[in-house]
Structures are given as structure tokens and as C-alpha cells.
Design a protein around this motif. Structure first.
Motif, short mmCIF file in Angstrom:
data_model
loop_
_atom_site.label_atom_id
_atom_site.label_comp_id
_atom_site.label_asym_id
_atom_site.label_seq_id
_atom_site.Cartn_x
_atom_site.Cartn_y
_atom_site.Cartn_z
N ASP A 12 1.05 -1.15 0.02
CA ASP A 12 -0.06 -0.14 -0.03
C ASP A 12 0.90 1.41 -0.05
O ASP A 12 1.91 1.23 0.64
CB ASP A 12 -0.85 -0.10 1.07
CG ASP A 12 -1.86 -1.17 1.37
OD1 ASP A 12 -2.18 -1.69 0.19
OD2 ASP A 12 -2.20 -1.62 2.38
N PHE A 13 0.58 2.23 -0.92
CA PHE A 13 1.38 3.39 -0.92
C PHE A 13 0.61 4.49 -1.77
O PHE A 13 -0.24 4.16 -2.47
CB PHE A 13 2.75 3.18 -1.83
CG PHE A 13 2.69 2.91 -3.09
CD1 PHE A 13 2.76 3.90 -4.24
CD2 PHE A 13 2.43 1.61 -3.38
CE1 PHE A 13 2.62 3.59 -5.40
CE2 PHE A 13 2.22 1.29 -4.93
CZ PHE A 13 2.31 2.38 -5.91
N LYS A 14 0.87 5.67 -1.60
CA LYS A 14 0.63 6.89 -2.33
C LYS A 14 1.46 7.73 -2.50
O LYS A 14 2.07 8.33 -1.54
CB LYS A 14 -0.77 7.51 -1.68
CG LYS A 14 -1.51 8.58 -2.43
CD LYS A 14 -2.52 9.26 -1.78
CE LYS A 14 -3.37 10.24 -2.67
NZ LYS A 14 -4.43 10.80 -1.87
N LEU A 15 2.05 8.16 -3.85
CA LEU A 15 2.91 8.85 -4.26
C LEU A 15 2.45 10.24 -4.09
O LEU A 15 1.34 10.77 -4.39
CB LEU A 15 3.46 8.64 -5.62
CG LEU A 15 4.09 7.45 -5.90
CD1 LEU A 15 4.41 7.27 -7.41
CD2 LEU A 15 5.24 7.12 -5.02
N THR A 16 3.44 11.10 -3.64
CA THR A 16 3.10 12.66 -3.32
C THR A 16 3.30 13.38 -4.69
O THR A 16 3.89 12.61 -5.75
CB THR A 16 4.04 13.39 -2.21
OG1 THR A 16 5.39 13.37 -2.86
CG2 THR A 16 4.00 12.59 -1.02
N PRO A 17 2.73 14.28 -4.95
CA PRO A 17 3.11 15.25 -6.28
C PRO A 17 4.38 15.33 -6.72
O PRO A 17 4.85 15.10 -7.89
CB PRO A 17 2.18 16.58 -5.90
CG PRO A 17 1.31 16.25 -4.96
CD PRO A 17 1.91 15.32 -4.06
N GLY A 18 5.33 15.29 -5.72
CA GLY A 18 6.72 15.53 -5.87
C GLY A 18 7.45 14.16 -6.45
O GLY A 18 8.60 14.21 -7.04
N GLN A 19 6.94 13.08 -6.18
CA GLN A 19 7.19 11.83 -6.43
C GLN A 19 6.76 11.16 -7.73
O GLN A 19 7.19 10.18 -8.15
CB GLN A 19 7.14 10.87 -5.23
CG GLN A 19 7.71 11.14 -4.18
CD GLN A 19 7.23 10.57 -2.80
OE1 GLN A 19 6.21 10.00 -2.51
NE2 GLN A 19 7.84 10.56 -1.66
N THR A 20 5.71 11.63 -8.26
CA THR A 20 5.16 11.25 -9.48
C THR A 20 5.97 11.94 -10.43
O THR A 20 6.64 12.93 -10.18
CB THR A 20 3.62 11.62 -9.63
OG1 THR A 20 3.76 13.25 -9.62
CG2 THR A 20 2.82 10.98 -8.67
N TYR A 21 5.98 11.20 -11.77
CA TYR A 21 6.86 11.60 -12.86
C TYR A 21 5.92 11.89 -14.13
O TYR A 21 4.85 11.25 -14.49
CB TYR A 21 7.76 10.61 -13.27
CG TYR A 21 8.65 11.03 -14.07
CD1 TYR A 21 9.38 11.79 -14.05
CD2 TYR A 21 8.80 9.90 -15.37
CE1 TYR A 21 10.45 12.14 -14.94
CE2 TYR A 21 10.08 10.31 -16.37
CZ TYR A 21 10.68 11.60 -16.07
OH TYR A 21 11.71 11.81 -16.98
N ASP A 22 6.36 13.18 -14.78
CA ASP A 22 5.70 13.43 -16.16
C ASP A 22 6.38 12.98 -17.40
O ASP A 22 6.09 13.61 -18.42
CB ASP A 22 5.45 14.65 -16.06
CG ASP A 22 6.61 15.76 -15.87
OD1 ASP A 22 7.63 15.26 -15.83
OD2 ASP A 22 6.21 17.19 -15.84
N GLY A 23 7.68 12.51 -17.39
CA GLY A 23 8.39 11.97 -18.39
C GLY A 23 9.42 12.97 -18.85
O GLY A 23 9.83 13.14 -19.97
N LYS A 24 9.56 14.10 -18.04
CA LYS A 24 10.52 15.20 -18.43
C LYS A 24 12.02 15.08 -17.71
O LYS A 24 11.91 14.27 -16.65
CB LYS A 24 9.85 16.55 -18.02
CG LYS A 24 8.71 16.68 -19.03
CD LYS A 24 8.93 16.71 -20.57
CE LYS A 24 7.40 16.96 -21.31
NZ LYS A 24 7.59 16.88 -22.57
#
Length: 351
Positions: free
Chosen positions: A339-351
Motif C-alpha cells: 500500500d502506498f500513495k505517491l506525493t506530487p513531487g514523487q510522481t513523474y511526467d516524462g521530463k
């Protein structure tokens, strides 16, 4: 150990802003078995995307990184440094199938999230115990998993990774041929390379390439033999299989004729290892996604670390989806660790 800078383990060429990977001329007879990838430079820019198709099995997709990507804040350069500055829990474990008791696996390993057992029984830690760089890696591999599956255009959605295995190793600690085909895993596996360059090779498994079991030399059950594109003697194997299917020959006659044809094809030669069909260079920041159940079922892969210099260090971080319902009673109690939930700073947008 003292942390190594990225410039200590890779050369200036790899730091250049160019996009690189291995592409062989298919007309080269020595490289004739190699699959040529489909190359795409725009859709996932600044990445260069290489897609290798394994007919009847799945795909291998490589997102080729470069200096623009690697040098961004919290990007591969920073992650490589940060992973050396925290206690990840990396250690070597006894091999479960070792002929000599106490033999350790070649790499230093730690598992986060859902439990994952392979040739070694690695301790699993909850994602809540993972440091920020590990979770940022998970964010990158989640992005790569989604994009590789979406790019196949079949309308399917990827199963989100809920497990991450981190390996750290030096020169001469290579990963020999194996598959990630455990029954508890989903069909998509994504990995991120950090540090020294490595070469990944993929080949068809012996029994599917030759249609024979390796030790007993028994002919495979025709129902279990897909006669994949690129296998040995494919033309006559397909013809015989069709004759069996349409009732032209009985199963007994099928096996006898099969062995006769195989003997003629081999011409007295010893059956060696199947040829490599994919070779890729894994550079710092590159991500590779293997998608399709057939990739792990019919093929196996190995990774060899670049030699030289005495200071070669590489992290290989691989994310998978572990299917909770397929876990045994022993591992079911650890399922909460996925179980986990990534924070906005841990998600990735491909850049």
C-alpha cells in the motif's frame, strides 16, 4: 563505502546530450538473429523510444535517456548520489537453489512493497519505510509502465507497480540468464538503470527455441510448443504441427517424424545455447519495460556490467505488479506493505 559521483562511473561520452542506443544492420550475417527496434524520437521527447517486438510474446521498450533528463533536479544524477547516502537495507542473501550451502547471490538487494520471492528470499520493507529517492524511482517506473502499455494501442491499461526491487552491484557481479515469470506477477516489468553502463541480452529459452527439453531431450507437447518466430526449424515444425492438428498424422507418428526432421536439421551438430535476439545498452537514466506474459514465459534475459576502472557501480531498480490473490499464506500477511500513495513531487511526467 564512500559515495561515488556520477562522473566517476561513466565517461564523458555518456554525459553528452546525444541520444544513443544499439541498432544493428539486420543484413549483417553475424547479427542476423537480432531484432531491429522501431525508433520514435518525438512522442516521448526528450526520451528516445525503442520498441522491440517479440511476435507471439510481447514487447521490450527502452526509453533512452540523455543529459537533459539526467541533470534535472531530483533526476537520475541526484537519485544516484542520494541512494549512496542513505541506508537502503542492501545486503546479499543465500541462494535457495545453491549447490554449495551458504552461497550468496551476486548483488546487494532490498525489496520494497509487496513481497517478491525469486532465487533468493529477500526481506520486504513497506513503502512507508522507503526513502524519497526510492519513491521517486517508483514514480518514474509507473510512468514508463503506463506509456509502454498505452503505446501498444490495444486499449489496455497497465497494472500499477506495487513492488520495487533495488539491486546494487560492482564489476563482475553480473546477472545471469533468468526470467521474471513468477506466477504471482503481472505481465509488465519496468526497470531503471543508474550509474555504470550495462549490456542487456535477451534470447529464447532452450526448450522453445529447439522444441526439446534440455536435459531429457523429450519433444515438447505440441499444445505447449508455440513454434515462435525465430525458433530453430520453424518451417518444418509448423508443418508437422498442422498435420497433427488436421488429423493427417497421429501423435505417435508426429513425434517420430519430429525427431527425424530435427536430426536432419541439426546435421550432427551439438545443440548449443539459443542465439541472442535483442541486445541493448543500458545507460544511466534509461528505463526498460518488458510487457506481455509471453516475454517471461518464452524468453530469458541477462545483464552484464561494463568492466574497467575498478570503480564501476550500478543500481538496477525494477518495479512489478504482484497479484495479491496469488500470494501464498506465508506472504499474504506482508501484502499490506504494497500500500502506498505517491506525493506530487514523487510522481513523474516524462521530463
Amino acid at each position: 563505502m564512500h559515495p561515488l559521483s556520477i562522473r566517476a562511473v561513466i565517461d564523458d561520452f555518456e554525459l553528452a546530450p546525444i541520444k544513443r542506443a544499439i541498432v544493428f544492420d539486420p543484413s549483417d550475417k553475424e547479427k542476423g538473429q537480432l531484432i531491429t527496434p522501431q525508433i520514435e524520437d518525438r512522442s516521448f521527447s526528450p526520451y528516445r523510444k525503442f520498441t522491440y517486438t517479440l511476435p507471439g510474446a510481447g514487447t521490450v521498450t527502452q526509453f533512452v535517456s540523455n543529459r537533459q533528463i539526467n541533470s534535472r533536479p531530483d533526476g537520475p544524477d541526484d537519485i544516484f548520489q542520494q541512494l549512496q547516502e542513505v541506508d537502503l537495507g542492501l545486503r546479499r542473501y543465500p541462494l535457495s537453489a545453491a549447490k554449495v550451502g551458504g552461497t550468496l547471490n551476486a548483488q546487494f538487494a532490498v525489496n520494497y512493497g509487496m513481497p517478491y520471492d525469486f532465487v533468493v528470499d529477500v526481506d520486504s520493507r513497506a513503502f512507508s519505510e522507503a526513502c524519497d529517492p526510492i519513491l521517486r524511482v517508483l514514480g518514474r517506473l509507473t510512468w514508463a509502465t503506463d506509456k509502454a502499455v498505452e503505446a501498444e494501442g490495444e486499449g489496455g491499461t497497465a497494472q500499477k507497480p506495487n513492488e520495487l526491487l533495488a539491486l546494487g552491484y560492482f564489476e563482475d557481479m553480473n546477472i545471469n540468464y533468468h526470467d521474471d515469470g513468477e506466477s504471482t506477477l503481472g505481465p509488465t516489468i519496468a526497470s531503471l538503470s543508474l550509474g555504470s553502463k550495462a549490456v542487456k541480452t535477451l534470447r529464447m529459452k532452450y526448450k522453445y527455441y529447439y522444441g526439446l527439453t534440455k536435459n531429457t531431450k523429450n519433444v515438447l507437447d505440441p499444445k505447449a510448443d508455440p513454434v515462435l518466430e525465430g525458433c530453430a526449424g520453424r518451417e518444418w515444425r509448423l508443418k508437422l504441427k498442422q498435420e497433427l492438428t488436421n488429423g493427417s498424422i497421429a501423435e505417435k507418428d508426429y513425434k517420430e517424424e519430429w525427431k527425424k526432421r530435427q536430426k536432419e536439421w541439426a546435421g550432427g551438430r551439438r545443440l548449443g545455447d539459443p542465439p541472442v535476439c535483442i541486445i541493448t545498452e543500458l545507460h544511466h537514466g534509461d528505463m526498460v519495460v518488458m510487457n506481455g506474459e509471453g516475454v517471461q514465459k518464452y524468453y530469458e534475459h541477462a545483464v552484464a556490467l561494463e568492466k574497467g576502472g575498478g570503480s564501476k557501480l550500478r543500481f538496477a531498480l525494477t518495479a512489478r505488479h504482484v497479484i495479491k490473490e496469488k500470494l501464498g499464506n506465508k506472504s499474504m500477511g506482508q501484502a499490506w506493505k504494497g500500500d502506498f500513495k505517491l506525493t506530487p513531487g514523487q510522481t513523474y511526467d516524462g521530463k
